[in-house]
Write a protein that holds these residues in place. Structure first.
Motif, PDB file in Angstrom:
ATOM      1  N   THR A  89      -7.593  -3.722  -0.403  1.00 23.44           N
ATOM      2  CA  THR A  89      -6.360  -4.390   0.015  1.00 23.44           C
ATOM      3  C   THR A  89      -6.327  -5.831  -0.499  1.00 23.44           C
ATOM      4  N   CYS A 118      -0.868   0.263  -0.442  1.00 22.21           N
ATOM      5  CA  CYS A 118      -1.364   0.329   0.932  1.00 22.21           C
ATOM      6  C   CYS A 118      -2.611   1.212   0.973  1.00 22.21           C
ATOM      7  N   TYR A 119      -3.651   0.735   1.636  1.00 25.59           N
ATOM      8  CA  TYR A 119      -4.896   1.487   1.829  1.00 25.59           C
ATOM      9  C   TYR A 119      -5.066   1.729   3.325  1.00 25.59           C
ATOM     10  N   ALA A 120      -4.820   2.951   3.770  1.00 30.46           N
ATOM     11  CA  ALA A 120      -4.869   3.279   5.196  1.00 30.46           C
ATOM     12  C   ALA A 120      -6.150   4.042   5.521  1.00 30.46           C
ATOM     13  N   THR A 134       1.789   3.959  -2.632  1.00 29.30           N
ATOM     14  CA  THR A 134       2.601   2.932  -3.279  1.00 29.30           C
ATOM     15  C   THR A 134       3.965   3.513  -3.617  1.00 29.30           C
TER      16      THR A 134
END
Length: 170
Positions: A89, A118-120, A134
């Motif tokens: 991130t 986004c890194y969830a 993305t």
């Protein structure tokens, strides 16, 4: 968790400077990736399984302990992936560069366009996963390039085609 990464990284770098694990042409693939990965990630590649899935929105990095009762591996996986999600991130891709001995494809664009990705992170029953997403077309190509490289270098056998459904880690 950052302490675990820093400790593993310094341990790896100390071995390299002492000549005990320096990457060489014959150490790069596959033994080098495995040895460096174990040091940087903090868990044994023989006790765990990586999966990388390309999705229409980005992809998934999933790691699970092979033995559901292996609490040590499960906790190490969770700590590593939670840390990786934060690092990515922030545009920090030092860990994959240390593991693979080079900059993976896609990383320069992923760094440059970090605000579009986004890194969830989420726990799974035997490990963890990071869903990467993305809406930016250039970032999407870079994510797919990065994940295809991971599939090849970690020898997972995962598909390099875009999957319409995200893979569950377990």
């Amino acid at each position: 968790m950052r302490l675990l990464f820093i400790t593993a990284t310094f341990g790896f770098l100390a071995a390299v400077t002492a000549g005990q694990g320096a990457p060489s042409c014959d150490m790069h693939h596959p033994a080098g990736v495995d040895a460096r990965g174990d040091a940087v990630m903090g868990f044994d590649h023989e006790k765990t399984t990586h999966h990388f899935t390309l999705t229409a929105e980005g992809g998934v990095i999933a790691v699970s302990a092979n033995d559901g009762k292996d609490m040590e591996s499960r906790q190490a996986i969770r700590g590593h992936l939670a840390h990786i999600a934060k690092m990515f991130t922030a545009g920090d891709f030092e860990a994959p560069m240390l593991i693979h001995g080079r900059t993976p494809p896609g990383v320069p664009v992923m760094k440059d366009r970090k605000k579009t990705i986004c890194y969830a992170y989420e726990d799974t029953p035997t490990g963890a996963r990071i869903a990467i997403s993305t809406a930016d077309p250039r970032s999407l190509v870079a994510i797919h390039d990065f994940l295809r490289f991971q599939i090849e270098d970690h020898r997972t056998g995962d598909s390099t085609e875009v999957n319409r459904q995200a893979r569950e880690a377990d």
